[in-house]
Every structure is written in structure tokens, then in C-alpha cells.
Design a protein around this motif. Structure first.
Motif, PDB file in Angstrom:
ATOM      1  N   GLY A 313      44.206  60.205 116.304  1.00 34.55           N
ATOM      2  CA  GLY A 313      45.241  59.255 116.131  1.00 34.55           C
ATOM      3  C   GLY A 313      45.214  58.356 114.961  1.00 34.55           C
ATOM      4  N   LYS A 314      45.737  57.515 115.020  1.00 29.89           N
ATOM      5  CA  LYS A 314      45.936  56.484 113.591  1.00 29.89           C
ATOM      6  C   LYS A 314      44.576  55.459 113.777  1.00 29.89           C
ATOM      7  CE  LYS A 314      50.873  57.067 112.773  1.00 29.89           C
ATOM      8  NZ  LYS A 314      52.050  56.569 112.353  1.00 29.89           N
ATOM      9  N   ALA A 315      44.358  55.294 112.260  1.00 35.61           N
ATOM     10  CA  ALA A 315      43.120  54.445 112.272  1.00 35.61           C
ATOM     11  C   ALA A 315      43.524  52.995 112.336  1.00 35.61           C
ATOM     12  CB  ALA A 315      42.521  54.656 110.808  1.00 35.61           C
ATOM     13  N   ILE A 316      42.658  52.265 112.901  1.00 41.09           N
ATOM     14  CA  ILE A 316      42.868  50.569 113.198  1.00 41.09           C
ATOM     15  C   ILE A 316      41.917  49.925 112.461  1.00 41.09           C
ATOM     16  CG2 ILE A 316      43.181  48.822 114.882  1.00 41.09           C
ATOM     17  CD1 ILE A 316      43.678  51.287 117.084  1.00 41.09           C
ATOM     18  N   PRO A 317      42.493  49.128 111.460  1.00 38.27           N
ATOM     19  CA  PRO A 317      41.221  48.241 110.710  1.00 38.27           C
ATOM     20  C   PRO A 317      40.282  47.426 111.781  1.00 38.27           C
ATOM     21  CG  PRO A 317      43.324  48.291 109.876  1.00 38.27           C
ATOM     22  CD  PRO A 317      43.587  48.710 111.114  1.00 38.27           C
ATOM     23  N   VAL A 325      36.904  51.359 109.901  1.00 38.37           N
ATOM     24  CA  VAL A 325      38.364  51.523 110.742  1.00 38.37           C
ATOM     25  C   VAL A 325      37.541  51.848 112.125  1.00 38.37           C
ATOM     26  CG1 VAL A 325      39.795  51.870 108.908  1.00 38.37           C
ATOM     27  CG2 VAL A 325      38.725  53.706 109.930  1.00 38.37           C
ATOM     28  N   ALA A 326      38.574  51.857 113.014  1.00 37.42           N
ATOM     29  CA  ALA A 326      38.137  52.241 114.440  1.00 37.42           C
ATOM     30  C   ALA A 326      39.368  53.105 114.972  1.00 37.42           C
ATOM     31  CB  ALA A 326      37.586  51.324 115.230  1.00 37.42           C
ATOM     32  N   TYR A 327      39.206  53.904 115.815  1.00 36.54           N
ATOM     33  CA  TYR A 327      40.480  54.678 116.512  1.00 36.54           C
ATOM     34  C   TYR A 327      40.499  54.284 118.136  1.00 36.54           C
ATOM     35  CZ  TYR A 327      40.084  57.179 112.239  1.00 36.54           C
ATOM     36  OH  TYR A 327      39.892  57.452 110.991  1.00 36.54           O
ATOM     37  N   LYS A 328      41.576  54.401 118.609  1.00 34.90           N
ATOM     38  CA  LYS A 328      41.595  54.286 120.117  1.00 34.90           C
ATOM     39  C   LYS A 328      41.054  55.528 120.702  1.00 34.90           C
ATOM     40  CE  LYS A 328      44.978  53.650 123.838  1.00 34.90           C
ATOM     41  NZ  LYS A 328      46.569  53.524 124.246  1.00 34.90           N
TER      42      LYS A 328
END
Length: 365
Positions: A313-317, A325-328
Motif C-alpha cells: 500500500g502507500k507509505a505513511i510517515p 515511514v510505515a505501512y498499514k
């Protein structure tokens, strides 16, 4: 090889060998993704889970830039498989240890590699691992004569075109001549085929050079790439048959009509950029030039439609960090092609470095 070889050619020979389309796409994607997996940082998820990975490539945008390339651990297992000068396990070439590290096409080491990956054929990452092996096996042909270390054994001089008009005209050859006028060969790190620039990876080139021992080496890339395609075809036939012996001599060559088309592609698709040659190969596939049907395929390394984005999925700062960054996290990640590829990559490297190469007296990092 570049993307036209590792992706499009791998797909073509797999389909000719009888592999069904979905499998062939996965095989070819894995073969090319070896050149795209340049990040070794762990993947972090918002729930605290993590996934470790390794890099199988470094983007060699400039062959003269050796500061980061020299110590990269991907070169030997993934791009310059040592050839032991074609000798079987237990026999060592005369001379310096580095001679064992030079790539040799279809070497006994490469056959041991193919047999090794067959052990994992029934694993969820088995096809991904075979795709990685197809990348490495193809490069034993394209990278023959060079080693994945920084050493004078890779030094070359007097690169010249041989009886081939395409690289003598305005394009590639003129640019390479300019390159050597502006930068001496001594400024090109003797890592892999760095001093020879990208000539080994261009399927249309006929060229020559003096190697580190002043031997004249004449290279017919269309023939070298044709040999690679034929042996890849046989290896895929073994894979489909579940034949763990990898005695490729038991299998027929690519049918003559289709081999002629492959050879024609090598010699007539002559764009300087691999991405442009890749587009032409995909067009030929869509036009059924190779005889297995009109098929549309693509390769997307990152972003929408890629294995990477489908898995993570998309990266989350991460709050409070400028870099991380982290991911769901989703359970589907565990069964994604991207994770299976990296599972295969780690297993492949471990088996090559820990088990296969020491059988030949080769110890590498």
C-alpha cells in the motif's frame, strides 16, 4: 542484460517452452525485478510488524561512480555468478583466486544453481526463485569474462566495433568515443563490466576489446544472447517437467522458426536505451511475432500496478521522524508476490554463498 532481456526475453522463451501466460508473467517479472530491488531497509508496519529484505541491485547510473558500488554485496550472487573457468567442483583454475570469480556461460556452478532452485519448486516462492535464477543464468552469458569485484581483472582497453554498422554511426559509438575522450579508462572503476560500459548488455553489439592480459576478445552479442535464450528455454522445460537433474542436453533447442525471430529481434531492435528496446519487444509480443499468440504484458516496478504497492500500500510517515515511514498491515501481505520475491531473494543468496560456492573453493561475502 537489461530490461529487454531479463523481462521480455524471459517471457518469450517461457511461453515458447510451454509455460502458461500467468506463470510466464510472474517468472519474467521476478527476473527483471532483480534489477529493481535496490533497497535493503526493513519494512515497518503501523501495528509493529516488520519485514526484513535484502537488495539485489544497485542502480549503476554512472559506471564511473565506484564509491557506493564497490562494496555492494549483490554483484556476485545476482549478476556475476562466479564461473570457476568452467571447471567442476573440486577443480581449481590455475592462477590467482580472482580467476575463479569470472563469469563463465552455463558453468557447472550455474547448473548447480539451477538444481538448487528446483528444491524450492513447490514452495509458494518457488516460481519467483526460478525467475531470479533465470536472471542470474542469463547474465552468465552476457557478463562472461567479467567478475563482480573491483579488480584489475575487469580492466579493458581498445573497445572497437566489429563489422556492425549500427554502433559505428552517429549514436552509441560516437557517444562512447566522447566518453573516453573526456574520462580516461583509469577513471572507470574495474568493477564487473564497468570498464566495458554497457556493451555486454546490448544484444545487437558486435565488438572487441583487449582484456586485462592483453588478449583480444571478440564478442558477437546476438549469438551470445541467442545461446542464452536457448539454454533458458531448456531450463524452463526442465522446470515445467519437474526435472531436478537440470541436464539441459536432454531437451531440444528452441524451434528454428521462433529462434530466427528471437535472433532478428536481437539484431534489429537497436535503441540505445533498454527501456526503448523493451517497448519494441512488447510490441512484437502483442503482434504475435513469436508464435504463441497476441498477448499484452507489462512491467511496472513501483507505484500503481506494481507488486510493491499491491503488497504494502502507500507509505505513511512516522510521527516525529523525517525519514522513516510505515505501512498499514494487511494479512494479504504474507501471500503477496512482492514478499514471495524477497523470500526467494534471501534464500537464493544464502544457498549460493553458503553452500554452492564453497564446493568450488570460493568464499565471498
Amino acid at each position: 542484460m537489461q530490461i529487454d532481456g531479463h523481462h521480455a526475453l524471459t517471457y518469450v522463451v517461457a511461453r515458447i517452452a510451454g509455460m502458461e501466460k500467468q506463470q510466464a508473467e510472474k517468472l519474467a517479472y521476478s527476473a527483471q525485478y532483480v534489477d529493481e530491488a535496490t533497497n535493503s531497509n526493513p519494512v515497518r508496519f503501523k501495528n509493529g510488524a516488520m519485514y526484513d529484505r535484502i537488495a539485489s541491485a544497485h542502480k549503476m547510473l554512472d559506471y564511473r561512480n565506484s564509491s557506493q558500488l564497490a562494496n555492494h554485496l549483490s554483484w556476485i550472487p545476482f549478476h556475476f555468478l562466479p564461473g570457476n573457468q568452467g571447471l567442476p567442483a573440486g577443480e581449481s583454475p590455475q592462477g590467482h583466486f580472482t580467476k575463479r570469480l569470472v563469469c563463465f556461460p552455463d558453468s557447472p556452478i550455474s547448473r548447480d544453481m539451477l538444481r538448487m532452485v528446483m528444491k524450492y519448486r513447490e514452495q509458494p516462492f518457488g516460481l519467483h526463485m526460478f525467475g531470479i535464477a533465470m536472471h542470474v543464468y542469463a547474465d552468465t552469458f552476457a557478463h562472461q569474462g567479467f567478475a563482480g569485484i573491483t579488480h584489475e581483472i575487469n580492466e579493458v582497453e581498445e573497445i572497437e566495433p566489429v563489422g556492425h554498422p549500427h554502433i559505428q554511426d552517429k549514436g552509441l559509438w560516437a557517444r562512447v568515443k566522447d566518453e573516453f575522450l573526456n574520462f580516461s579508462l583509469s577513471s572507470v572503476a574495474p568493477l564487473g563490466h564497468g570498464p566495458a560500459l554497457s556493451f555486454p548488455d546490448r544484444p545487437y553489439c558486435h565488438w572487441s576489446y583487449l582484456d586485462s592480459e592483453d588478449n583480444l576478445v571478440v564478442r558477437d552479442n546476438p549469438q551470445i544472447f541467442s545461446d542464452a535464450a536457448n539454454q533458458m528455454y531448456k531450463a524452463i522445460r526442465c522446470y515445467l517437467a519437474g526435472d531436478n537433474t537440470m541436464v539441459l542436453e536432454n531437451y531440444d533447442n528452441i524451434p528454428g522458426v521462433q529462434m530466427n525471430v528471437i535472433r532478428q529481434a536481437f539484431e534489429t531492435i537497436i535503441h540505445e536505451e533498454g527501456e526503448d528496446r523493451h517497448k519494441d519487444w512488447l510490441h512484437w509480443i502483442a503482434m504475435n511475432k513469436f508464435g504463441f499468440g497476441e498477448e499484452k504484458i507489462q512491467f511496472i516496478a513501483k507505484g500503481k500496478g506494481s507488486w510493491k504497492q499491491a503488497a504494502r500500500g502507500k507509505a505513511i510517515p512516522i510521527f516525529g521522524s523525517e525519514d522513516l515511514v510505515a505501512y498499514k498491515y494487511r494479512e494479504e501481505f504474507l501471500h503477496s508476490d512482492w514478499k514471495y520475491f524477497h523470500d526467494a531473494l534471501k534464500t537464493f543468496r544464502l544457498e549460493i554463498v553458503r553452500d554452492i560456492l564453497p564446493e568450488y573453493g570460493i568464499c565471498v561475502a
